[in-house]
Design a protein around this motif. Structure first.
Motif, short mmCIF file in Angstrom:
data_model
loop_
_atom_site.label_atom_id
_atom_site.label_comp_id
_atom_site.label_asym_id
_atom_site.label_seq_id
_atom_site.Cartn_x
_atom_site.Cartn_y
_atom_site.Cartn_z
N ALA A 183 49.41 32.28 48.00
CA ALA A 183 48.44 31.69 48.93
C ALA A 183 47.46 30.79 48.19
O ALA A 183 47.57 29.56 48.21
CB ALA A 183 47.71 32.80 49.67
N TYR A 184 46.47 31.37 47.55
CA TYR A 184 45.55 30.64 46.69
C TYR A 184 45.10 31.57 45.59
O TYR A 184 45.47 32.75 45.58
CB TYR A 184 44.38 30.04 47.47
N SER A 185 44.33 31.08 44.64
CA SER A 185 44.14 31.80 43.38
C SER A 185 42.68 32.17 43.13
O SER A 185 41.77 31.63 43.76
CB SER A 185 44.66 30.96 42.22
N MET A 186 42.51 33.10 42.20
CA MET A 186 41.19 33.55 41.78
C MET A 186 41.17 33.69 40.25
O MET A 186 42.22 33.87 39.62
CB MET A 186 40.87 34.92 42.41
N PRO A 187 39.96 33.66 39.64
CA PRO A 187 39.87 33.83 38.19
C PRO A 187 40.34 35.22 37.76
O PRO A 187 39.99 36.23 38.40
CB PRO A 187 38.37 33.65 37.90
N GLY A 188 41.12 35.30 36.70
CA GLY A 188 41.61 36.57 36.20
C GLY A 188 40.59 37.30 35.35
O GLY A 188 39.46 36.83 35.15
N LEU A 189 40.97 38.44 34.85
CA LEU A 189 40.05 39.29 34.08
C LEU A 189 39.49 38.58 32.86
O LEU A 189 38.37 38.85 32.43
CB LEU A 189 40.75 40.58 33.65
N ASP A 190 40.26 37.68 32.26
CA ASP A 190 39.82 37.00 31.04
C ASP A 190 39.00 35.75 31.31
O ASP A 190 38.75 34.96 30.40
CB ASP A 190 41.04 36.64 30.18
N TRP A 191 38.57 35.60 32.57
CA TRP A 191 37.66 34.48 32.87
C TRP A 191 36.39 34.58 32.06
O TRP A 191 35.87 35.67 31.78
CB TRP A 191 37.30 34.51 34.36
N HIS A 192 35.88 33.42 31.68
CA HIS A 192 34.59 33.31 30.99
C HIS A 192 33.87 32.09 31.55
O HIS A 192 34.52 31.10 31.94
CB HIS A 192 34.82 33.15 29.48
N PRO A 193 32.53 32.11 31.63
CA PRO A 193 31.81 30.96 32.20
C PRO A 193 32.15 29.63 31.54
O PRO A 193 32.04 28.57 32.18
CB PRO A 193 30.34 31.33 31.99
N GLU A 194 32.58 29.65 30.28
CA GLU A 194 32.94 28.41 29.61
C GLU A 194 34.11 27.70 30.28
O GLU A 194 34.29 26.49 30.13
CB GLU A 194 33.29 28.68 28.15
N GLN A 195 34.91 28.46 31.05
CA GLN A 195 36.06 27.84 31.73
C GLN A 195 35.65 27.02 32.95
O GLN A 195 36.39 26.14 33.37
CB GLN A 195 37.05 28.92 32.15
N ASP A 196 34.49 27.31 33.50
CA ASP A 196 34.03 26.57 34.67
C ASP A 196 33.85 25.09 34.30
O ASP A 196 33.18 24.76 33.33
CB ASP A 196 32.72 27.14 35.20
#
Length: 406
Positions: free
Chosen positions: A354-367
């Motif tokens: 459907a659509y996606s969400m940030p995974g557990l290894d997300w970090h604010p630097e990825q934004d």
């Protein structure tokens, strides 16, 4: 200059539209036989327009509203609240209660970020925010369904920050394109002309000093000076193996989680006001939207389930009949017919979710990592910006601008 675009969803189409308006030559490649991707409208047997995919247009979704104004496509009110849903006992969360729920979620997320770092699941944040009975709370059920993903596998801090603005003004005033949301995609396609190659999935991407090369599933190779890649997340993950990406960009792609969702769109009747109603003690819901009269519901009911666990509980392998009966059991305000369309995005070969969400290894630097091109390629799609119709369009316009600035 020649641009090639992988994907004719809203993101890829809008990139092509912006590039075409700037005078460039553009060629678009699409695995499906239609434009729009997860923006896909249809007409029920009683003439009501329904959405298989993206449905809600927020009051602050300025890009899609601007395009609709330019294209002469009226946006009409849905007449229901998205974040506040009726319960079967006739109660509904107040605006103050919604704001309090969001405050608790946000503060819990920030506490956990401070004490544990950013690798915290949505389930952990929900438990911290609402206590041990979190799973039975209507707001939490709504939250889990909306994210479409296993709450143990997505990042609760990222999700909490994403939703914290939903307690502000105008959250309830959402709409839809009267002719169907995919009228936006169809009108862009009409204006850019016959430049979309349908039934042409792209399975390989390379770039060099000369330009970018797409390889199709049949082995044909297409060349461009620059390229936009706007395919769904699962396909993107397969494509990037041949590309030299910045490490943070690769981590953002690899770590993101694709969600699952399904819809029933059902012919209904009855003299009742439009209403969005949570299923009893279950993380799925249904809504009937506003008719031309304004105070009555249209003759269509949309039923939505987000997340594989919820979908499994509804036994979709039977074609939707069990789910339809569960809907009929609690939507006693409407006469629910046996005339329906089931859409299961998890099994759709073109989107694989459907659509996606940030995974557990997300970090604010990825934004914001996709606010840059990588070589001669820019990425677009809900996974690069925000999971909405408006977000897809904005990501396509951003990709086109990035490539013209190189």
């Amino acid at each position: 200059m020649k641009f090639i675009v992988a994907g004719a969803g809203l993101a890829g189409l809008n990139a092509a539209w912006e590039l075409t308006k700037a005078g460039h030559t553009v060629e678009v490649f699409e695995s499906n036989n239609r434009v729009g991707g997860r923006c896909w409208s249809e007409v029920l047997s009683n003439g009501e327009v329904i959405e298989h995919g993206g449905e809600f247009i927020d009051v602050n979704d300025h890009t899609i509203r601007r395009l609709c104004a330019e294209f002469g496509l009226p946006i009409v009110s849905l007449g229901i609240m998205f974040d506040r849903r009726w319960q079967v006992d006739g109660t509904i969360m107040s605006p103050a209660e919604l704001a309090e729920n969001i405050r608790k979620l946000t503060e819990a997320a920030e506490r956990l970020a401070e004490t544990r770092g950013y690798r915290v699941s949505l389930r952990e944040v929900a438990r911290e925010a609402y206590g041990s009975d979190y799973a039975d709370l209507p707001y939490c059920q709504k939250l889990f369904a909306t994210t479409t993903c296993d709450p143990d596998k997505i990042n609760g801090i990222a999700v909490a920050r994403m939703f914290q603005g939903h307690s502000q003004d105008y959250i309830e005033h959402r709409g839809r394109v009267m002719a169907g949301n995919d009228a936006v995609a169809r009108e862009i396609h009409r204006r850019i002309g016959d430049i979309v190659r349908f039934d042409t999935p792209i399975v390989g991407v390379t770039q060099d000093d000369v330009g970018v090369q797409f390889t199709s599933a049949t082995g044909d190779v297409y060349h461009g000076d620059r390229a936009v890649i706007a395919v769904p997340l699962p396909k993107l993950k397969m494509l990037i193996g041949t590309l030299d990406l910045p490490p943070l960009m690769r981590t953002a792609i690899d770590g993101r989680v694709m969600g699952a969702a399904a819809k029933l769109n059902v012919v209904v009747s009855g003299e009742t006001p439009p209403r969005g109603m949570q299923a009893p003690n279950a993380p799925w819901w249904s809504w009937s939207t506003e008719s031309k009269q304004g105070y009555l519901a249209r003759g269509a009911l949309t039923v939505y389930a987000g997340g594989k666990a919820t979908m499994d509980s509804l036994h979709l392998e039977d074609g939707g009949s069990y789910w339809l009966q569960q809907t009929r059991n609690y939507r006693t305000d409407l006469d629910v017919s046996d005339d329906y369309i089931l859409t299961n995005w998890e099994t759709n070969p073109h989107t694989q979710g459907a659509y996606s969400m940030p995974g557990l290894d997300w970090h604010p630097e990825q934004d914001g990592i996709f606010n840059q091109a990588t070589g001669k390629i820019a990425f677009a799609g809900e996974h690069t910006h925000f999971a909405s119709l408006n977000g897809a369009l904005e990501s396509g316009a951003r990709a086109a601008k990035l490539l013209t600035l190189i």
